[in-house]
Design a protein around this motif. Structure first.
Motif, short mmCIF file in Angstrom:
data_model
loop_
_atom_site.label_atom_id
_atom_site.label_comp_id
_atom_site.label_asym_id
_atom_site.label_seq_id
_atom_site.Cartn_x
_atom_site.Cartn_y
_atom_site.Cartn_z
N ARG A 90 30.64 -30.22 -40.20
CA ARG A 90 28.98 -29.91 -40.42
C ARG A 90 28.82 -28.70 -39.49
O ARG A 90 29.06 -29.07 -38.46
N PRO A 91 28.45 -27.54 -40.10
CA PRO A 91 27.85 -26.66 -39.11
C PRO A 91 26.55 -26.95 -38.48
O PRO A 91 25.99 -27.71 -38.88
N ILE A 92 26.52 -26.34 -37.13
CA ILE A 92 25.39 -26.78 -36.42
C ILE A 92 24.41 -25.73 -36.34
O ILE A 92 24.68 -24.46 -36.20
N ALA A 93 23.30 -26.02 -36.71
CA ALA A 93 21.92 -25.14 -36.54
C ALA A 93 21.42 -25.35 -35.26
O ALA A 93 20.97 -26.36 -34.60
N TRP A 94 21.54 -24.43 -34.10
CA TRP A 94 20.93 -24.31 -32.91
C TRP A 94 19.46 -23.83 -32.98
O TRP A 94 19.50 -22.57 -32.86
N VAL A 95 18.73 -24.75 -33.13
CA VAL A 95 17.34 -24.49 -33.79
C VAL A 95 16.23 -24.12 -32.50
O VAL A 95 16.17 -24.94 -31.67
N SER A 96 16.05 -23.07 -32.35
CA SER A 96 14.92 -22.67 -31.13
C SER A 96 13.37 -22.50 -31.82
O SER A 96 13.34 -22.14 -32.94
N THR A 97 12.47 -23.31 -31.25
CA THR A 97 11.16 -23.19 -31.79
C THR A 97 10.06 -23.20 -30.56
O THR A 97 10.59 -23.25 -29.37
N THR A 98 8.74 -22.74 -30.64
CA THR A 98 7.82 -22.59 -29.81
C THR A 98 6.76 -23.77 -30.31
O THR A 98 6.32 -23.61 -31.30
N SER A 99 6.13 -24.46 -29.21
CA SER A 99 5.40 -25.23 -29.46
C SER A 99 3.94 -24.66 -29.73
O SER A 99 3.94 -23.51 -29.48
N ALA A 100 2.83 -25.27 -30.12
CA ALA A 100 1.49 -24.61 -30.21
C ALA A 100 0.92 -24.37 -28.94
O ALA A 100 0.29 -23.54 -28.82
N ASP A 101 1.46 -24.98 -27.79
CA ASP A 101 0.71 -24.48 -26.58
C ASP A 101 1.78 -23.76 -25.74
O ASP A 101 1.68 -23.37 -24.68
N GLY A 102 3.04 -23.29 -26.41
CA GLY A 102 3.84 -22.15 -25.76
C GLY A 102 5.09 -22.69 -25.32
O GLY A 102 5.88 -22.04 -24.54
N THR A 103 5.37 -23.94 -25.17
CA THR A 103 6.60 -24.41 -24.74
C THR A 103 7.80 -24.13 -25.83
O THR A 103 7.85 -24.65 -26.83
N ASP A 104 8.88 -23.54 -25.08
CA ASP A 104 10.11 -23.25 -26.07
C ASP A 104 11.10 -24.29 -26.06
O ASP A 104 11.21 -25.11 -25.01
N ASN A 105 11.47 -24.88 -27.39
CA ASN A 105 12.35 -25.90 -27.45
C ASN A 105 13.47 -25.44 -28.09
O ASN A 105 13.71 -24.46 -28.74
N LEU A 106 14.49 -26.25 -27.98
CA LEU A 106 16.00 -25.78 -28.20
C LEU A 106 16.85 -27.16 -28.47
O LEU A 106 17.04 -27.78 -27.75
N ALA A 107 17.42 -27.16 -29.70
CA ALA A 107 18.08 -28.57 -30.15
C ALA A 107 18.94 -28.07 -31.40
O ALA A 107 18.77 -27.28 -32.04
N PRO A 108 20.18 -28.87 -31.01
CA PRO A 108 21.15 -28.69 -32.09
C PRO A 108 20.88 -29.69 -33.39
O PRO A 108 20.48 -30.87 -33.15
N HIS A 109 20.93 -29.15 -34.77
CA HIS A 109 20.98 -29.99 -36.03
C HIS A 109 22.12 -29.84 -36.86
O HIS A 109 22.28 -28.57 -37.22
N SER A 110 22.90 -30.77 -37.11
CA SER A 110 24.13 -31.00 -37.67
C SER A 110 24.02 -31.08 -39.05
O SER A 110 24.91 -31.03 -39.91
N PHE A 111 22.97 -31.23 -39.84
CA PHE A 111 22.48 -31.24 -41.26
C PHE A 111 22.00 -30.06 -41.59
O PHE A 111 20.73 -30.00 -41.35
N PHE A 112 22.79 -29.04 -41.77
CA PHE A 112 22.47 -27.73 -41.85
C PHE A 112 22.99 -26.73 -42.86
O PHE A 112 24.46 -26.96 -43.19
N THR A 113 22.45 -25.93 -43.78
CA THR A 113 23.09 -25.09 -44.78
C THR A 113 22.15 -24.18 -45.40
O THR A 113 21.09 -24.24 -44.85
N ILE A 114 22.98 -23.37 -46.02
CA ILE A 114 22.20 -22.38 -47.01
C ILE A 114 21.49 -23.08 -48.33
O ILE A 114 22.17 -23.77 -48.99
N SER A 115 20.24 -22.58 -48.52
CA SER A 115 19.52 -23.17 -49.80
C SER A 115 19.43 -22.19 -50.87
O SER A 115 19.44 -22.53 -52.04
N SER A 116 19.18 -21.05 -50.50
CA SER A 116 18.88 -20.10 -51.47
C SER A 116 19.43 -18.47 -50.96
O SER A 116 19.34 -18.36 -49.89
#
Length: 200
Positions: free
Chosen positions: A26-52
């Motif tokens: 399973r390919p890994i999406a290493w997903v970076s996000t930022t919370s509403a209060d400005g904290t940066d998050n980074l986490a791997p998600h292995s349920f990941f693919t192209i949809s369209s």
């Protein structure tokens, strides 16, 4: 002899382990996000693919309500960073269940770089990043599928050959079962055969 497994007769965790050991790699999406209060998050998600393709949409699944999901819902943006083999230790470290107030970038020591079109930062050392705006989410049982429209892509020139991303240079990691990870191996180059060209 085949062994039968009925998901209604085994525990949720046992069937989860069966699924993740058989739906591989399973390919890994290493997903970076930022919370509403400005904290940066980074986490791997292995349920990941192209949809369209048109429009370009990718998807990852949050099993349970994780920080990545909450941040995307709050801000409408995320970045999928390629998870390359040289960063395996850091990728695994960002899977730790840090509290929402702690940034995995800072806790693990991962350098950021600004994104062009969305607020969450990119992983500076990742050779590929897909900047995404939230398209929609779909709740399925204990999980949520997150669909993101890719609004910008960036690829390091070091992994491009004739303008195309080269697998041998990117060296993506994949998730397998248990605590197993897959590293880049051999490639079979097999072209599709048009129906009119089939022999026999």
């Amino acid at each position: 002899m085949r062994i039968d497994f009925d998901p209604a007769q085994v525990s949720r965790n046992d069937f989860y382990r069966l699924l993740t050991a058989t739906v591989v790699p399973r390919p890994i999406a290493w997903v970076s996000t930022t919370s509403a209060d400005g904290t940066d998050n980074l986490a791997p998600h292995s349920f990941f693919t192209i949809s369209s393709v048109t429009p370009p949409i990718v998807q990852f699944t949050s099993v349970g309500r994780k920080d990545s999901l909450r941040n995307v819902e709050a801000t409408g943006a995320f970045v999928v960073n390629l998870a390359p083999e040289p960063l395996a230790a850091q990728i695994n470290a960002t899977a730790t269940d840090f509290p929402p107030s702690v940034s995995e970038f800072d806790a693990v020591g991962i350098a950021r770089e600004p994104s062009l079109r969305v607020k969450p930062p990119r992983v500076a050392a990742s050779p590929v990043a897909l900047e995404c705006e939230l398209h929609s989410t779909l709740c399925l049982g204990d999980s949520t599928v997150v669909f993101g429209r890719v609004v910008h892509a960036v690829v390091d020139e070091s992994v491009l050959t004739d303008g195309h991303p080269e697998i041998t240079a990117m060296r993506p990691l994949a998730r397998l079962g248990k605590n197993e990870w897959g590293t880049f191996g051999g490639v079979l180059d097999i072209a599709r055969v048009p129906y009119g060209n089939r022999q026999g």
